[in-house]
Scaffold this motif. Structure first.
Motif, PDB file in Angstrom:
ATOM      1  N   CYS A  22       0.831  -1.207   0.000  1.00  0.00           N
ATOM      2  CA  CYS A  22       0.000   0.000   0.000  1.00  0.00           C
ATOM      3  C   CYS A  22       0.864   1.255   0.000  1.00  0.00           C
ATOM      4  CB  CYS A  22      -0.925  -0.008   1.215  1.00  0.00           C
ATOM      5  SG  CYS A  22      -2.296  -1.184   1.114  1.00  0.00           S
ATOM      6  N   GLN A  26       2.082   1.701  -3.459  1.00  0.00           N
ATOM      7  CA  GLN A  26       1.008   2.195  -4.311  1.00  0.00           C
ATOM      8  C   GLN A  26       0.772   3.688  -4.102  1.00  0.00           C
ATOM      9  OE1 GLN A  26      -2.072  -0.847  -3.296  1.00  0.00           O
ATOM     10  NE2 GLN A  26      -2.329  -1.000  -5.497  1.00  0.00           N
ATOM     11  N   VAL A  37      -6.558   3.554  -1.038  1.00  0.00           N
ATOM     12  CA  VAL A  37      -5.318   2.905  -0.590  1.00  0.00           C
ATOM     13  C   VAL A  37      -5.003   3.307   0.852  1.00  0.00           C
ATOM     14  CG1 VAL A  37      -2.827   2.790  -0.950  1.00  0.00           C
ATOM     15  CG2 VAL A  37      -4.355   2.633  -2.899  1.00  0.00           C
ATOM     16  N   TYR A  74     -10.919  -1.939  -0.076  1.00  0.00           N
ATOM     17  CA  TYR A  74      -9.693  -1.835  -0.867  1.00  0.00           C
ATOM     18  C   TYR A  74      -9.648  -2.930  -1.939  1.00  0.00           C
ATOM     19  CZ  TYR A  74      -4.749  -2.614  -1.950  1.00  0.00           C
ATOM     20  OH  TYR A  74      -3.560  -2.836  -2.605  1.00  0.00           O
ATOM     21  N   THR A 110      -9.454  -2.315  -6.014  1.00  0.00           N
ATOM     22  CA  THR A 110      -8.346  -2.757  -6.862  1.00  0.00           C
ATOM     23  C   THR A 110      -8.851  -3.357  -8.175  1.00  0.00           C
ATOM     24  OG1 THR A 110      -8.289  -4.842  -5.628  1.00  0.00           O
ATOM     25  CG2 THR A 110      -6.732  -3.148  -4.973  1.00  0.00           C
ATOM     26  N   SER A 112      -1.746  -3.431  -8.302  1.00  0.00           N
ATOM     27  CA  SER A 112      -3.118  -3.710  -7.873  1.00  0.00           C
ATOM     28  C   SER A 112      -3.398  -5.202  -7.814  1.00  0.00           C
ATOM     29  CB  SER A 112      -4.112  -3.024  -8.812  1.00  0.00           C
ATOM     30  OG  SER A 112      -3.978  -1.619  -8.744  1.00  0.00           O
TER      31      SER A 112
END
Length: 218
Positions: free
Chosen positions: A14, A17, A47, A65, A69, A157
């Motif tokens: 995360c 990301q 995220v 989450y 994704t 993802s």
């Protein structure tokens, strides 16, 4: 042990990301790409929500989450198709700016090795922003740079989706085990409490005996 490893991996993913989304958001702002800007903003929020849910052990946030994704992968696949002009799409349209302006990707003029020259405008092209700009010498064309960005997002993802599903499954198993053991403990405690509860002796009052004696004397 497996849950801790999965949670640590998901936290790191995360964070990665977030960094990649912030980097992409900056260049989309520079290019006035409003549709990707909105998508990146939503992605950053979800995220952060997934990161919070992983750290605070909130499976519901991780589920949000996980769903996002899948949507994020779909959006980035569309962006790849847009810049590669798949299915009748054209990268020269104003779709990414909601038809508000004629801006294009920031990488179109500022990619690796690109040389940007401003040409003198002609009288019949006064309204075309890109008539005055000539870009040459680019090592990688801008559409491929956008495709690379989207491909990185898809890869992150997909890995995040797998780890999130793993953490959710482990969390649900631990909750079921905890409830089962807790239920047995509560039942055993109740049974022991009932079995070991002392019986209070009944005290017989002497008032009845006194009354009987008085009757006998009378």
């Amino acid at each position: 042990m497996g849950c801790c490893t999965g949670r640590c991996s998901l936290v790191c993913l995360c964070a990665l990301q977030l960094l990649s989304a912030l980097e992409r958001q900056i260049f989309d702002f520079l290019g006035f790409q409003w549709a990707p800007i909105l998508g990146n903003f939503l992605h950053i929020i979800v995220v952060i929500l997934g990161l919070f849910g992983t750290i605070q052990y909130r499976p519901r946030y991780i589920m949000v989450y996980t769903v996002w994704t899948a949507l994020w992968v779909t959006w980035n696949v569309f962006i790849i198709c847009f810049y590669l002009e798949v299915g009748g799409l054209s990268k020269d349209t104003d779709l990414m700016t909601f038809n508000i302006s004629v801006h294009r990707s920031w990488w179109r003029e500022h990619g690796p090795g690109c040389v940007r020259r401003v040409l003198p405008p002609s009288a019949h092209d006064m309204m075309d922003d890109y008539t005055y700009v000539s870009v040459t010498g680019c090592v990688v064309d801008f559409q491929y740079l956008e495709v690379i960005h989207s491909a990185v997002q898809i890869l992150l993802s997909l890995v995040g989706f797998v780890y999130a599903c793993y953490v959710i499954s482990i969390s649900m198993e631990e909750e079921d085990t905890f409830d089962f053991i807790g239920g047995l403990d509560a039942h055993s405690h109740y049974r022991d409490h009932v079995e070991l509860k002392p019986v209070k002796p009944v005290e017989i009052s002497n008032d009845i005996d006194s009354e009987m004696r008085l009757l006998d004397l009378s």
